[in-house]
Design a protein around this motif. Sequence first.
Motif, mmCIF file in Angstrom:
data_model
loop_
_atom_site.group_PDB
_atom_site.id
_atom_site.type_symbol
_atom_site.label_atom_id
_atom_site.label_comp_id
_atom_site.label_asym_id
_atom_site.label_seq_id
_atom_site.Cartn_x
_atom_site.Cartn_y
_atom_site.Cartn_z
ATOM 1 N N MET A 10 -6.274 -0.777 6.985
ATOM 2 C CA MET A 10 -5.932 -0.131 5.738
ATOM 3 C C MET A 10 -4.504 -0.489 5.334
ATOM 4 S SD MET A 10 -7.116 2.005 3.360
ATOM 5 C CE MET A 10 -8.411 2.981 4.065
ATOM 6 N N ALA A 11 -3.577 -0.547 6.299
ATOM 7 C CA ALA A 11 -2.189 -0.894 5.984
ATOM 8 C C ALA A 11 -2.101 -2.291 5.377
ATOM 9 C CB ALA A 11 -1.310 -0.790 7.235
ATOM 10 N N LEU A 12 -2.875 -3.217 5.904
ATOM 11 C CA LEU A 12 -2.886 -4.577 5.354
ATOM 12 C C LEU A 12 -3.449 -4.575 3.932
ATOM 13 C CD1 LEU A 12 -2.328 -7.556 5.723
ATOM 14 C CD2 LEU A 12 -4.564 -7.764 6.844
ATOM 15 N N TRP A 13 -4.478 -3.781 3.692
ATOM 16 C CA TRP A 13 -5.037 -3.660 2.339
ATOM 17 C C TRP A 13 -3.975 -3.141 1.371
ATOM 18 C CZ3 TRP A 13 -5.536 0.337 -1.089
ATOM 19 C CH2 TRP A 13 -6.325 0.087 -2.215
ATOM 20 N N VAL A 14 -3.214 -2.123 1.807
ATOM 21 C CA VAL A 14 -2.163 -1.570 0.955
ATOM 22 C C VAL A 14 -1.120 -2.644 0.662
ATOM 23 C CG1 VAL A 14 -0.293 0.127 0.791
ATOM 24 C CG2 VAL A 14 -2.512 0.821 1.699
ATOM 25 N N GLU A 15 -0.712 -3.388 1.683
ATOM 26 C CA GLU A 15 0.283 -4.437 1.460
ATOM 27 C C GLU A 15 -0.250 -5.491 0.489
ATOM 28 O OE1 GLU A 15 3.236 -7.328 3.942
ATOM 29 O OE2 GLU A 15 1.127 -7.319 4.520
ATOM 30 N N THR A 16 -1.487 -5.906 0.671
ATOM 31 C CA THR A 16 -2.084 -6.930 -0.186
ATOM 32 C C THR A 16 -2.215 -6.458 -1.631
ATOM 33 O OG1 THR A 16 -3.302 -7.838 1.684
ATOM 34 C CG2 THR A 16 -4.128 -8.379 -0.499
ATOM 35 N N ASN A 17 -2.631 -5.221 -1.807
ATOM 36 C CA ASN A 17 -2.937 -4.723 -3.147
ATOM 37 C C ASN A 17 -1.785 -4.008 -3.844
ATOM 38 O OD1 ASN A 17 -5.962 -5.193 -3.689
ATOM 39 N ND2 ASN A 17 -5.827 -4.575 -1.551
ATOM 40 N N HIS A 18 -0.807 -3.544 -3.081
ATOM 41 C CA HIS A 18 0.276 -2.762 -3.683
ATOM 42 C C HIS A 18 1.671 -3.308 -3.370
ATOM 43 C CE1 HIS A 18 -2.474 0.285 -5.176
ATOM 44 N NE2 HIS A 18 -3.122 0.131 -4.034
ATOM 45 N N GLY A 19 1.756 -4.229 -2.416
ATOM 46 C CA GLY A 19 3.028 -4.885 -2.109
ATOM 47 C C GLY A 19 4.178 -3.909 -1.905
ATOM 48 N N ASP A 20 5.278 -4.138 -2.638
ATOM 49 C CA ASP A 20 6.476 -3.306 -2.500
ATOM 50 C C ASP A 20 6.245 -1.862 -2.927
ATOM 51 O OD1 ASP A 20 7.849 -5.520 -1.613
ATOM 52 O OD2 ASP A 20 8.787 -5.934 -3.546
ATOM 53 N N ARG A 21 5.187 -1.631 -3.687
ATOM 54 C CA ARG A 21 4.858 -0.273 -4.118
ATOM 55 C C ARG A 21 3.991 0.452 -3.088
ATOM 56 N NH1 ARG A 21 3.535 -3.579 -8.091
ATOM 57 N NH2 ARG A 21 1.341 -2.997 -7.960
ATOM 58 N N GLY A 22 3.739 -0.187 -1.965
ATOM 59 C CA GLY A 22 2.898 0.390 -0.916
ATOM 60 C C GLY A 22 3.335 1.769 -0.451
ATOM 61 N N PRO A 23 4.617 1.950 -0.122
ATOM 62 C CA PRO A 23 5.034 3.281 0.333
ATOM 63 C C PRO A 23 4.781 4.367 -0.713
ATOM 64 C CG PRO A 23 6.666 1.660 0.957
ATOM 65 C CD PRO A 23 5.680 0.955 0.053
ATOM 66 N N SER A 24 4.989 4.048 -1.967
ATOM 67 C CA SER A 24 4.734 5.012 -3.037
ATOM 68 C C SER A 24 3.238 5.321 -3.146
ATOM 69 C CB SER A 24 5.263 4.460 -4.358
ATOM 70 O OG SER A 24 4.969 5.332 -5.415
ATOM 71 N N TYR A 25 2.414 4.295 -3.034
ATOM 72 C CA TYR A 25 0.967 4.490 -3.086
ATOM 73 C C TYR A 25 0.522 5.396 -1.936
ATOM 74 C CZ TYR A 25 -4.015 3.625 -2.922
ATOM 75 O OH TYR A 25 -5.380 3.799 -2.885
ATOM 76 N N ILE A 26 0.999 5.096 -0.743
ATOM 77 C CA ILE A 26 0.628 5.881 0.442
ATOM 78 C C ILE A 26 1.079 7.325 0.282
ATOM 79 C CG2 ILE A 26 1.053 6.178 2.908
ATOM 80 C CD1 ILE A 26 1.197 3.048 3.048
ATOM 81 N N ALA A 27 2.313 7.525 -0.179
ATOM 82 C CA ALA A 27 2.824 8.888 -0.380
ATOM 83 C C ALA A 27 1.955 9.642 -1.381
ATOM 84 C CB ALA A 27 4.272 8.840 -0.851
ATOM 85 N N GLY A 28 1.521 8.959 -2.417
ATOM 86 C CA GLY A 28 0.646 9.586 -3.404
ATOM 87 C C GLY A 28 -0.680 10.016 -2.806
ATOM 88 N N GLN A 29 -1.224 9.186 -1.935
ATOM 89 C CA GLN A 29 -2.484 9.538 -1.272
ATOM 90 C C GLN A 29 -2.299 10.758 -0.373
ATOM 91 O OE1 GLN A 29 -5.492 8.099 -1.982
ATOM 92 N NE2 GLN A 29 -4.240 7.121 -3.540
ATOM 93 N N ILE A 30 -1.202 10.766 0.376
ATOM 94 C CA ILE A 30 -0.927 11.901 1.262
ATOM 95 C C ILE A 30 -0.785 13.181 0.446
ATOM 96 C CG2 ILE A 30 0.754 12.909 2.853
ATOM 97 C CD1 ILE A 30 1.341 9.956 3.759
ATOM 98 N N GLU A 31 -0.015 13.122 -0.633
ATOM 99 C CA GLU A 31 0.198 14.299 -1.465
ATOM 100 C C GLU A 31 -1.112 14.779 -2.096
ATOM 101 O OE1 GLU A 31 2.903 15.854 -5.213
ATOM 102 O OE2 GLU A 31 3.014 13.752 -4.609
#
Length: 56
Positions: free
Chosen positions: A1-22
Amino acid sequence: MALWVETNHGDRGPSYIAGQIERLALQGDDAGAAMWRSVAERFEQLIRMPKPGRIS
């Protein structure tokens, strides 16, 4: 999943992940939020890895 986030969201990955957690936490999905917290840890490890062809 982390690789998918990096591939699809790049530098915005941490923000995407934080949004999912929230989002999942607000829905009361503790297991889903915990899964995304572990994805966040793996994402951090992934982006710290040396990239091929890059001198560290």
